[in-house]
Design an enzyme around this catalytic site. Structure first.
Site, PDB file in Angstrom:
ATOM      1  CG  HIS A 304      -1.918   1.026   1.316  1.00  0.00           C
ATOM      2  ND1 HIS A 304      -1.629   2.375   1.311  1.00  0.00           N
ATOM      3  CD2 HIS A 304      -3.262   0.937   1.379  1.00  0.00           C
ATOM      4  CE1 HIS A 304      -2.754   3.058   1.367  1.00  0.00           C
ATOM      5  NE2 HIS A 304      -3.769   2.213   1.412  1.00  0.00           N
ATOM      6  CG  HIS A 347       0.428   4.810   9.810  1.00  0.00           C
ATOM      7  ND1 HIS A 347      -0.774   4.254   9.468  1.00  0.00           N
ATOM      8  CD2 HIS A 347       0.217   6.148   9.735  1.00  0.00           C
ATOM      9  CE1 HIS A 347      -1.657   5.184   9.208  1.00  0.00           C
ATOM     10  NE2 HIS A 347      -1.094   6.352   9.365  1.00  0.00           N
ATOM     11  CD  GLU A 353      -2.266  10.040   9.520  1.00  0.00           C
ATOM     12  OE1 GLU A 353      -3.263   9.294   9.624  1.00  0.00           O
ATOM     13  OE2 GLU A 353      -1.134   9.623   9.246  1.00  0.00           O
ATOM     14  CE1 TYR A 362      -9.668   5.406   4.482  1.00  0.00           C
ATOM     15  CE2 TYR A 362      -9.480   4.782   6.795  1.00  0.00           C
ATOM     16  CZ  TYR A 362      -8.891   5.144   5.601  1.00  0.00           C
ATOM     17  OH  TYR A 362      -7.523   5.232   5.517  1.00  0.00           O
ATOM     18  CG  HIS A 377      -5.573   8.630  13.977  1.00  0.00           C
ATOM     19  ND1 HIS A 377      -5.927   7.988  12.825  1.00  0.00           N
ATOM     20  CD2 HIS A 377      -6.478   8.232  14.913  1.00  0.00           C
ATOM     21  CE1 HIS A 377      -6.986   7.225  13.038  1.00  0.00           C
ATOM     22  NE2 HIS A 377      -7.343   7.359  14.298  1.00  0.00           N
ATOM     23  CG  HIS A 383      -3.416   5.922  13.241  1.00  0.00           C
ATOM     24  ND1 HIS A 383      -2.324   6.692  13.562  1.00  0.00           N
ATOM     25  CD2 HIS A 383      -3.676   6.185  11.942  1.00  0.00           C
ATOM     26  CE1 HIS A 383      -1.949   7.389  12.521  1.00  0.00           C
ATOM     27  NE2 HIS A 383      -2.750   7.098  11.503  1.00  0.00           N
TER      28      HIS A 383
END
Ligand code: FE2
Length: 453
Positions: A304, A347, A353, A362, A377, A383
């Site tokens: 990703h 991460h 964010e 989502y 976050h 998270h």
């Protein structure tokens, strides 16, 4: 009474309420427009007498001397100069707050909120602004504020302008008809509007009510990100940004002009509307952008990519690559990665964010993240996918998969976001957000030896 009826008392040059505005295509272009033929001077900005008895006025979004590539200014040809106003007085700012954010101490906890509750009847866009938090300092033109809005009344005799920063409006429910000094933009859910610093506007609600998100960018104006090895095209393409064409309100009565200045609201009654610009040219302009036009790029092999690949607009800082603010969209796309955990990975990030959801769901959060809600976050908070998403994505058969169940976005910023007291104490804050990561147990064998067969 719905928004259209409320708007009917104002006469404009933009055609009847409900008619489609005309737009000019291109981001950062030097555009020009005139609502009345001959209103725009030719060959100079400030002739001895501007055409049609208009006043010439420059609106600067950058310092006069900033490099040409960054310089933003527009010339406005208007019925009255903006300078013709009485003293400003402080007015109530409701749930609107500004930087520095020091009401409550910064909190490293992961946070999530449900949508804003329905506001009282008679709430317009400005009265319906509710500040979640922010960073930086409006007085030093750094950082950002994150606001949400919920409104049910069109602005007819109130006009708003923000000296503190530009406003990126992200409708989630109900369209916004933005009557700006430069003309009309209609932004529906799935589209975003960008109102530059200082540009005055009023908001009509063609659907009678509206709800959404605002990134107030105190820093350098949003621009398109560099493309590097991607090449000359891709991500948000410049031609898909739409600027308005000139349109003005005919003066019909007193107008309350509200200016946001250093985090507070000031206002003055005027006997004329500031939305009286008959012609303009320049590059300090509002824009409309349809997020579904975003050219989503991603991995064709494995892994990703970092979500920076989804950046629509960026407000750079003095550190290359470290944005004051990024606006990122998770638009419909295909996932084809082989031997890949396809949702966003776990991460911890030096950047902060804030995520919102325009519609649907989502792909990293199976439940609890609702359209109109949001999650924060903060700097270095851990998270990633919730338990059920992790389980599903770890065992799914990896066929090409289209992700089109939702439209999520992110305001990402270089500095931690401090919340307002209202955001911390909000009844619509979800107290149990940490629980989504419960149950992510140890799979590594207790002995430290080989994995169970
Ligand atoms: Fe993240």
């Amino acid at each position: 009474m719905n928004g259209d009826e409320a708007a009917g008392s104002v006469v404009t040059s933009a055609g009847p309420v409900g008619s489609e505005p005309r737009y000019l295509s291109g981001f950062g272009n030097e555009h020009s427009s005139e609502a009345v033929p001959g209103a725009l001077p030719v060959g100079r900005n400030s002739p001895q007498r501007a055409p049609l008895g208009l006043y010439a006025e420059q609106l600067s979004g950058t310092a006069f001397t900033e490099p040409r590539a960054h310089n933003r200014r527009s010339w406005l040809y208007r019925m009255r100069p903006s300078a013709a106003h009485p003293p400003l007085r402080r007015i109530d700012h409701g749930a609107l707050r500004g930087a520095p954010f020091d009401e409550v101490e910064p909190d490293p906890n992961r946070m999530r909120w449900d949508p804003l509750p329905e506001p009282p009847a008679g709430t317009d866009f400005v009265a319906g602004l509710w500040t979640l938090g922010g960073n930086g300092d409006a007085r030093r033109r750094t950082g950002l504020a994150i606001h949400l809005y919920a409104a049910n009344t069109s602005m007819t005799d109130r006009v708003f302008g923000d000296a503190d920063g530009e406003l990126l409006l992200v409708p989630e429910r109900g369209a916004l008809r933005l009557r700006t000094e430069f003309g009309v933009l209609v932004a529906a859910p799935g589209q975003v509007a960008l109102i530059p610093r200082g540009v005055r506007f009023r908001v009509e609600l063609p659907d009678g009510r509206a709800r959404g998100y605002v990134c107030e960018n105190y820093g350098q104006p949003f621009t398109l990100p560099e493309l590097g090895p991607i090449g000359a095209n891709g991500l948000a393409n410049a031609r898909d940004f739409l600027a308005p064409t000139a349109a003005f309100d005919e003066p019909t009565g007193p107008v309350e002009v509200i200016d946001k200045f250093c985090g507070r609201l000031w206002a003055a009654e005027r006997d004329h509307t500031p939305l009286d610009v008959v012609a303009w040219h320049g590059n300090h302009l509002p824009y409309l952008y349809d997020l579904r036009r975003f050219n989503v790029l991603g991995s064709l092999s494995y892994d990703h990519p970092d979500p920076s690949i989804f950046t629509v607009l960026t407000s750079p800082s003095e550190i290359p690559g470290q944005a004051n603010a990024d606006f990122v969209v998770f638009a419909p796309r295909w996932l084809v990665g082989e031997d890949t955990f396809r949702p966003p990975y776990f991460h911890r990030n030096v950047m902060t964010e804030y995520m919102g959801l325009i519609e649907g769901a989502y792909d990293a959060k199976a439940e609890g993240f609702r359209p109109g809600g949001g999650s924060l976050h903060n700097m270095m908070s851990a998270h990633g996918p919730d338990r059920s998403t992790f389980d599903r994505a770890s065992t799914a058969e990896l066929r090409p998969e289209r992700v089109d169940q939702g439209l999520a976005f992110m305001f990402e910023t270089r500095w931690p976001v401090a919340l307002t007291a209202a955001a911390v104490d909000a009844p619509h804050r979800q107290r149990g957000y940490d629980d989504v990561w419960q149950g992510l147990g140890r799979n590594f064998p207790e002995s430290g030896g080989s994995a169970p067969s």
